[in-house]
Design an enzyme around this catalytic site. Structure first.
Site: not given
Ligand code: CP
Length: 304
Positions: A129, A101, A80, A51-52
């Site tokens: 959030h 995120r 890396k 969703r986000t």
């Protein structure tokens, strides 16, 4: 330049303005279709999302802008060993705004120290959030028409559920809110949320282990998934994951205008048969999230 790491980075007036913009977008989408032309959003997702990430991307595309980014740490140079700071510094040369995120609490905040473009926290560990909260607030606005004088039940994983922490923070700025926390002992709302937010504002709250006893008084029931990815011990997750399952019989004594919310993804905590109940609002939250993210992108790009 403004970053949004936590819902309190937005004033009540700014949230009202975002809601007004989102409502206007819903009425007249064409008016906004070129507003971010030639602007780029970067979605830096070091942790999975449906969703986000996709709603941020859909939001920018519907504003006429473009999108770049990655959907997992493994497909970026963080695999890396590149630091979050260097990644964000580099992406600032390519994009006008970043939605990020990360599984580590505070990672988006660390990114703001080096970023030349606005950063939006799209979820950091079990912490915050804020854009899910914007989706939740637009849903409450559209369903209830107010943010004051509501009894809001939060059910499930209140320990790791960052959407719960952010929404409690947002609601603490309104009056007449009563909070009901429904969880097993192991997944109770963290003490810092109680001390720093709830007790500071004097919001009344109760904690209980059973949903049925409090159901009749709730205006909103906010269900949550048990966040298996944040558990240290798989046996605990297996023991707790199905602790609450909302089924039609549990709603027998609920208000006729109860608003059932869930940030999604859902696992087992809401029976599929509830989806047909007019009180189920969780797919409305998904749609509202896109409109609020459109409004937020525009605000942070200075009206674009
Ligand atoms: N609600 C939410 O954050 O969903 P995703 O994890 O799919 O983005």
């Amino acid at each position: 330049m403004k970053h949004v790491l936590d819902i309190t980075d937005l004033s009540i007036e700014e949230i009202d303005s975002l809601i007004a913009t989102a409502m206007d977008i819903i009425k007249d989408k064409e008016k906004y279709q070129d507003i971010c032309k030639r602007k780029k959003l970067a979605t830096l997702f070091f942790e999975p999302s449906t969703r986000t990430r996709l709603s941020f991307e859909a939001a920018m595309l519907e504003l006429g802008g473009s999108v770049i980014g990655f959907s997992s740490a493994s497909s970026s140079s963080s695999s890396k060993g590149e630091s979050v700071s260097d990644t964000v510094k580099v992406v600032g040369y390519y994009a006008d705004i970043i939605a990020m995120r990360h599984p580590k609490e505070g990672a988006p905040m660390a990114a703001t120290a080096v970023s030349d473009v606005p950063i939006i926290n799209a979820g950091d560990g079990g912490h915050h959030h804020p854009t899910q909260t914007l989706a939740d607030l637009l849903t409450i606005h559209r369903e209830k028409g107010r943010f004051n004088n509501l009894t809001v039940g939060f059910c499930g994983d209140l320990k790791f559920g960052r959407t719960v922490h952010s929404l409690v923070n947002a609601l603490s700025r309104y009056t007449g809110i009563k909070l009901v926390f429904i969880s097993p002992d192991e997944l109770k709302i963290p003490q810092y949320i109680k001390t720093d937010i709830i007790e500071k504002t004097g919001m009344p709250y109760v904690e209980t282990r059973t949903m049925e006893s409090v159901m009749p008084e709730l205006d909103i029931l906010y269900m949550t998934r048990v966040q298996g990815e944040r558990f240290f011990n798989e046996a605990d997750y297996i023991r707790l994951r199905d602790y609450y399952i909302l089924t039609p019989d549990k709603l027998e004594n609920a208000k006729k205008d109860l608003c059932i919310m869930h940030p999604l993804p859902r696992v087992n905590e809401i029976a599929r048969s509830i989806d047909k109940d007019p009180r189920a609002c969780y797919f409305k939250q998904v749609e509202n999230g896109k409109y609020m993210r459109m409004a937020l992108i525009m605000m942070l790009l200075g009206g674009a």
